[in-house]
Design a protein around this motif. Structure first.
Motif, short mmCIF file in Angstrom:
data_model
loop_
_atom_site.label_atom_id
_atom_site.label_comp_id
_atom_site.label_asym_id
_atom_site.label_seq_id
_atom_site.Cartn_x
_atom_site.Cartn_y
_atom_site.Cartn_z
N LEU A 57 0.83 -1.20 0.00
CA LEU A 57 0.00 0.00 0.00
C LEU A 57 0.86 1.24 0.00
O LEU A 57 2.05 1.20 0.34
CB LEU A 57 -0.97 0.02 1.18
N ASP A 60 2.03 6.80 3.81
CA ASP A 60 1.36 8.06 4.13
C ASP A 60 2.21 9.26 3.71
O ASP A 60 1.68 10.35 3.49
CB ASP A 60 1.09 8.16 5.64
N PRO A 82 -12.14 -0.35 0.59
CA PRO A 82 -11.00 -0.58 1.51
C PRO A 82 -11.11 -1.91 2.23
O PRO A 82 -12.21 -2.42 2.51
CB PRO A 82 -11.10 0.59 2.51
N ARG A 84 -9.46 -3.99 5.81
CA ARG A 84 -8.97 -3.64 7.14
C ARG A 84 -7.85 -4.59 7.53
O ARG A 84 -7.82 -5.76 7.12
CB ARG A 84 -10.09 -3.71 8.17
N ASP A 85 -6.92 -4.08 8.31
CA ASP A 85 -5.83 -4.90 8.84
C ASP A 85 -6.40 -5.79 9.94
O ASP A 85 -6.56 -5.34 11.08
CB ASP A 85 -4.72 -4.00 9.37
N GLU A 101 -8.04 0.87 7.95
CA GLU A 101 -8.50 0.68 6.58
C GLU A 101 -7.37 0.99 5.58
O GLU A 101 -6.55 1.89 5.82
CB GLU A 101 -9.69 1.57 6.27
N PHE A 102 -7.35 0.28 4.47
CA PHE A 102 -6.36 0.52 3.42
C PHE A 102 -6.86 -0.08 2.12
O PHE A 102 -7.69 -0.99 2.11
CB PHE A 102 -5.00 -0.08 3.79
#
Length: 240
Positions: A57, A60, A82, A84-85, A101-102
């Motif tokens: 991903l 940031d 998204p 989620r981890d 979330e990613f």
């Protein structure tokens, strides 16, 4: 192991017990064009603490990450939701998921093969970790995200519990992607496009060296039934 692109990406463990994670892995393998049928076997492997996948991903800290994400989901709209981890273990070692979330832009796996298999290839029976199934969204090629992913996963491989001294991989031999007669069968009409740089050359640029070649690594069957023997190369890199 260091890369000028490593800061661009982060890795999050794949949750092989999550239906959403498994579906996204399937979707990305369809986009990749290779080994989509193996996803169920990867789930079973992860349950046994063997091959472990990580999502790639955006970091940031990456400028224009929103613009780049629009490029990715614009090409692959079915990947816009998204995840989620939620992975609670890595190779059977417990971890506390962040639940953050990613949206993954790709994935990569690490595995430890049987010592006798590594020894046959001339690799150390202990301290060898394999990198498999690197994939980065085709909408983002040329941005350094593949090189960044390799840098990150190499770092993961050197850490406990894997403690790599050498990382190894196998990939399609250069001639399969540069000789027109072979390339056009692998990447012809209706198939995925050939990479702009042959895999073998690309990994060489990251510090890997070829230590074995296999002319008939596997058989690729084209849509018209033609069977093409695919040559592969084994490559390695010292990381500790």
């Amino acid at each position: 192991m260091a890369s000028k692109h490593g800061w661009k990406v982060e890795l999050v463990p794949w949750d092989h017990l999550s239906q959403e994670h498994t579906q996204r892995m399937y979707d990305q393998r369809v986009a990749c064009g290779w080994r989509v049928e193996e996803v169920p076997s990867w789930v079973e492997s992860a349950k046994k603490g063997r091959k472990m996948f990580y999502w790639v991903l955006f970091s940031d800290a990456l400028p224009d990450r929103e613009k780049l994400m629009k490029q990715h989901v614009g090409k692959y709209p079915n990947e816009s939701t998204p995840l989620r981890d939620t992975a609670r273990e890595i190779r059977l070692v417990p971890r506390e998921p962040t639940n953050i979330e990613f949206i993954p832009i790709g994935h990569v796996a690490v595995d430890i093969h049987k010592p006798e298999e590594d020894a046959i290839l001339g690799l150390p029976a202990t301290g060898t970790v394999w990198i498999h199934q690197l994939y980065v969204s085709r909408a983002l090629h040329g941005g350094g995200f593949g090189a960044g992913s390799m840098s990150k996963i190499e770092s993961v491989a050197t850490q406990s519990p894997m403690n790599a001294k050498v990382v190894a991989l196998d990939t399609v031999a250069k001639e399969m992607q540069t000789v027109p007669e072979k390339r056009d069968l692998l990447y012809g009409e209706g198939l995925v496009p050939p990479p702009p740089v042959a895999n073998e050359d690309w990994y060489t640029s990251l510090g890997y060296e070829v230590f074995k070649r296999e002319d008939d690594g596997y058989i690729f069957t084209t849509k018209d039934g033609t069977e093409l023997p695919v040559s592969i190369v084994y490559m390695k890199k010292t990381v500790a």
